[in-house]
Design a protein around this motif. Structure first.
Motif, PDB file in Angstrom:
ATOM      1  N   ILE A  24      11.448 -15.831  -3.055  1.00  0.00           N
ATOM      2  CA  ILE A  24      11.639 -15.157  -4.347  1.00  0.00           C
ATOM      3  C   ILE A  24      10.844 -13.859  -4.403  1.00  0.00           C
ATOM      4  O   ILE A  24      11.356 -12.806  -4.828  1.00  0.00           O
ATOM      5  CB  ILE A  24      11.239 -16.102  -5.494  1.00  0.00           C
ATOM      6  CG1 ILE A  24      12.183 -17.296  -5.562  1.00  0.00           C
ATOM      7  CG2 ILE A  24      11.231 -15.354  -6.830  1.00  0.00           C
ATOM      8  CD1 ILE A  24      11.742 -18.373  -6.530  1.00  0.00           C
ATOM      9  N   ALA A  25       9.574 -13.912  -3.978  1.00  0.00           N
ATOM     10  CA  ALA A  25       8.718 -12.728  -4.042  1.00  0.00           C
ATOM     11  C   ALA A  25       9.261 -11.600  -3.172  1.00  0.00           C
ATOM     12  O   ALA A  25       9.306 -10.431  -3.598  1.00  0.00           O
ATOM     13  CB  ALA A  25       7.296 -13.100  -3.612  1.00  0.00           C
ATOM     14  N   LEU A  26       9.686 -11.925  -1.949  1.00  0.00           N
ATOM     15  CA  LEU A  26      10.188 -10.885  -1.046  1.00  0.00           C
ATOM     16  C   LEU A  26      11.516 -10.316  -1.536  1.00  0.00           C
ATOM     17  O   LEU A  26      11.806  -9.135  -1.335  1.00  0.00           O
ATOM     18  CB  LEU A  26      10.335 -11.444   0.369  1.00  0.00           C
ATOM     19  CG  LEU A  26       9.029 -11.811   1.084  1.00  0.00           C
ATOM     20  CD1 LEU A  26       9.299 -12.340   2.480  1.00  0.00           C
ATOM     21  CD2 LEU A  26       8.083 -10.617   1.149  1.00  0.00           C
ATOM     22  N   ASN A  27      12.322 -11.150  -2.161  1.00  0.00           N
ATOM     23  CA  ASN A  27      13.593 -10.652  -2.685  1.00  0.00           C
ATOM     24  C   ASN A  27      13.398  -9.715  -3.864  1.00  0.00           C
ATOM     25  O   ASN A  27      14.292  -8.936  -4.184  1.00  0.00           O
ATOM     26  CB  ASN A  27      14.489 -11.824  -3.100  1.00  0.00           C
ATOM     27  CG  ASN A  27      15.414 -12.269  -1.986  1.00  0.00           C
ATOM     28  OD1 ASN A  27      16.433 -11.646  -1.743  1.00  0.00           O
ATOM     29  ND2 ASN A  27      15.032 -13.318  -1.277  1.00  0.00           N
ATOM     30  N   ARG A  28      12.240  -9.773  -4.498  1.00  0.00           N
ATOM     31  CA  ARG A  28      11.945  -8.860  -5.603  1.00  0.00           C
ATOM     32  C   ARG A  28      11.243  -7.592  -5.126  1.00  0.00           C
ATOM     33  O   ARG A  28      10.934  -6.713  -5.927  1.00  0.00           O
ATOM     34  CB  ARG A  28      11.056  -9.555  -6.643  1.00  0.00           C
ATOM     35  CG  ARG A  28      11.700 -10.754  -7.314  1.00  0.00           C
ATOM     36  CD  ARG A  28      12.982 -10.385  -8.012  1.00  0.00           C
ATOM     37  NE  ARG A  28      12.759  -9.379  -9.042  1.00  0.00           N
ATOM     38  CZ  ARG A  28      13.717  -8.663  -9.619  1.00  0.00           C
ATOM     39  NH1 ARG A  28      14.975  -8.836  -9.238  1.00  0.00           N
ATOM     40  NH2 ARG A  28      13.433  -7.783 -10.553  1.00  0.00           N
ATOM     41  N   SER A  29      11.011  -7.496  -3.817  1.00  0.00           N
ATOM     42  CA  SER A  29      10.319  -6.326  -3.271  1.00  0.00           C
ATOM     43  C   SER A  29      11.203  -5.083  -3.370  1.00  0.00           C
ATOM     44  O   SER A  29      12.432  -5.162  -3.342  1.00  0.00           O
ATOM     45  CB  SER A  29       9.947  -6.584  -1.806  1.00  0.00           C
ATOM     46  OG  SER A  29       9.473  -5.411  -1.194  1.00  0.00           O
ATOM     47  N   LEU A  82      15.829  -8.007   3.270  1.00  0.00           N
ATOM     48  CA  LEU A  82      16.756  -8.435   4.317  1.00  0.00           C
ATOM     49  C   LEU A  82      16.169  -9.551   5.178  1.00  0.00           C
ATOM     50  O   LEU A  82      16.898 -10.413   5.669  1.00  0.00           O
ATOM     51  CB  LEU A  82      17.124  -7.244   5.205  1.00  0.00           C
ATOM     52  CG  LEU A  82      18.019  -6.177   4.577  1.00  0.00           C
ATOM     53  CD1 LEU A  82      18.167  -5.002   5.509  1.00  0.00           C
ATOM     54  CD2 LEU A  82      19.376  -6.756   4.234  1.00  0.00           C
ATOM     55  N   SER A  83      14.860  -9.535   5.378  1.00  0.00           N
ATOM     56  CA  SER A  83      14.232 -10.515   6.262  1.00  0.00           C
ATOM     57  C   SER A  83      13.445 -11.562   5.484  1.00  0.00           C
ATOM     58  O   SER A  83      12.582 -12.239   6.049  1.00  0.00           O
ATOM     59  CB  SER A  83      13.308  -9.797   7.254  1.00  0.00           C
ATOM     60  OG  SER A  83      12.390  -8.951   6.588  1.00  0.00           O
ATOM     61  N   ALA A  84      13.750 -11.736   4.204  1.00  0.00           N
ATOM     62  CA  ALA A  84      12.968 -12.641   3.354  1.00  0.00           C
ATOM     63  C   ALA A  84      12.986 -14.072   3.882  1.00  0.00           C
ATOM     64  O   ALA A  84      11.947 -14.744   3.907  1.00  0.00           O
ATOM     65  CB  ALA A  84      13.503 -12.606   1.922  1.00  0.00           C
ATOM     66  N   VAL A  85      14.146 -14.556   4.302  1.00  0.00           N
ATOM     67  CA  VAL A  85      14.251 -15.944   4.741  1.00  0.00           C
ATOM     68  C   VAL A  85      13.497 -16.149   6.048  1.00  0.00           C
ATOM     69  O   VAL A  85      12.773 -17.142   6.221  1.00  0.00           O
ATOM     70  CB  VAL A  85      15.727 -16.356   4.880  1.00  0.00           C
ATOM     71  CG1 VAL A  85      15.838 -17.759   5.458  1.00  0.00           C
ATOM     72  CG2 VAL A  85      16.423 -16.303   3.526  1.00  0.00           C
TER      73      VAL A  85
END
Length: 464
Positions: free
Chosen positions: A193-198, A205-208
């Motif tokens: 969630i945090a990386l997707n809000r970056s 793109l590489s959050a997962v």
């Protein structure tokens, strides 16, 4: 050099980016799709006890996805849309594939018997998509955006159960729901969630991938992950046609056949959104040629997947978001994507490494992915005309599908064939939606225009 265009594309469909730019754009697509390609084999292998074959299954999944992506980009002999369409292992088939595998497992079948059945029914199912590519205009009059939205929602909701089971440690865990499992799953979920809000595109793109790496490290530090020696594997995976044999069963085939039908409609929407992003026509003869070619490319990729021992493919929707983000729509980037995926698939050690991801870590990531599938279906429904007729179809289909899924003994007294066909939310709810859509009178046209359908998919699936 990029063409001079009155839009935000840096490189259009027929432009030739330099090798460095093409590779960088391709790498972004691979980052956005890599986990999506390998996660279905991980889930299926874990649920059906296929761990010994997982490295090979993952390798074949990557290789077939690479070949399918090249076919879509090239568009030769009418096979492929001639666009930047990344092929990958489809999540839509998970429930039906797991049901087919469980059918064999309950009969006492070996892992090889399970895979022989899965690939056998998927092989014949691919011919449905090959056939539908020739009559897509008629099909879209029967399977409307309303039905597609209902089925996609049901697929997502059905898969959420798989994700939340892994979140707690897995169905076979002796301490399911242990606080450490929940903590690891929550950590991974929070990182996603945090990386997707970056605001940084590469982080989204590489959050997962990043969240899985952090989760695996946390699992190792907490003692949940006990790294095992990697198995003795060949250096390179060699594709072997029907390595596990070939078998067929109607009760396993018919639910998968329905998913091929729905997958075809979903691919139509994804390709239409791709046309819009690539600044190509979304009506007329050239548009229909691309749609037919793209669906035919999907069917050929699914056929190759069955022959070379991996699970059905589809056109990945999330990569439309990469096109929108990068401004690179050149189909020649698809050759680079295909090359990278094939190269990754050659080395089975990669699959063995991912096989050791603890279930709570995998569950934390897949919970978001599966929830996103359901959210895409809901967003597509929101773009339909929600009059009384539509709401009645939605309510009845969701009620039947989710009701049977939550009370599976409801059909125990019916013939085995009927129970096998309709004991999943996707088949029972999907068939209900199709029948109601055909028999309930409608004063308005039942088929949304091409542009409306494309807008719905574009809105629901291409946001980064």
């Amino acid at each position: 050099m990029p063409s001079d265009k009155p839009n935000d594309l840096l490189y259009g469909l027929e432009d030739h980016p330099s090798p460095l730019i093409a590779f960088c754009a391709a790498f972004q697509h691979v980052l956005a799709s890599f986990v999506g390609i390998i996660t279905p084999p991980l889930i299926i292998g874990s649920a059906l006890g296929l761990q010994e074959h997982l490295p090979y299954l993952i390798s074949m999944g990557l290789m077939v996805s690479g070949v399918g992506t090249v076919l879509q980009a090239r568009g030769a002999l009418g096979i492929g849309a001639g666009m930047l369409c990344l092929q990958g292992t489809s999540f839509a088939f998970l429930s039906a594939v797991l049901a087919a595998g469980m059918l064999v497992k309950q009969r006492g079948g070996t892992p090889e018997d399970i895979l022989a059945m899965i690939f056998g029914v998927c092989f014949f199912g691919a011919f449905i998509q090959l056939f539908l590519s020739r009559c897509i205009g008629l099909l879209r009059k029967v399977i409307t955006p309303l039905i597609t939205g209902i089925v996609i929602t049901l697929i997502g909701v059905s898969l959420i159960r798989v994700g939340i089971t892994d979140f707690g440690g897995g169905a076979q865990s002796s301490n399911f729901g242990a606080p450490i499992h929940l903590a690891l799953g929550t950590l991974v979920l929070g990182v996603v969630i945090a990386l997707n809000r970056s605001t940084q595109p590469w982080l989204r793109l590489s959050a997962v991938i990043i969240s899985l790496a952090i989760g695996k490290l946390a699992a190792w530090l907490s003692g949940v992950l006990d790294p095992k020696p990697l198995p003795a594997l060949p250096l390179i995976s060699i594709p072997e046609p029907f390595r596990f044999g070939f078998s067929f069963d109607w009760t396993a085939f018919l639910p998968i056949a329905l998913i091929y039908l729905i997958s075809t409609i979903e691919t139509t929407g994804d390709l239409t959104a791709n046309c819009m992003l690539s600044r190509q026509p979304i009506e007329g003869s050239s548009y229909m040629t691309r749609i037919r070619g793209g669906i035919l490319g999907d069917g050929v990729a699914c056929l190759l997947a069955s022959v070379f021992n991996t699970f059905p493919n589809t056109t990945f929707a999330q990569n439309n978001g990469v096109i929108q983000l990068s401004g690179v729509a050149s189909r020649y980037v698809g050759y680079y994507i295909g090359g990278i995926l094939i190269l990754l698939g050659l080395f089975p050690i990669l699959g063995a490494i991912f096989q050791q991801i603890p279930k709570p870590v995998l569950g934390g990531a897949t919970l978001v992915l599966f929830g996103s599938v359901a959210a895409s279906g809901i967003r597509l429904l929101a773009h339909c005309s929600l009059d009384r007729r539509s709401l009645l179809i939605i309510a009845t289909s969701l009620g039947v599908g989710l009701g049977i899924a939550n009370q599976p003994t409801l059909l125990d007294q019916l013939p085995h064939l009927v129970k096998s066909l309709f004991d999943s939310a996707i088949t029972s709810g999907g068939v209900t939606a199709i029948i109601l859509n055909l028999i309930l009178p409608d004063d308005k046209p039942t088929l949304a225009s091409t542009t409306q359908h494309a807008d719905a998919y574009l809105e629901s699936k291409t946001r980064p």
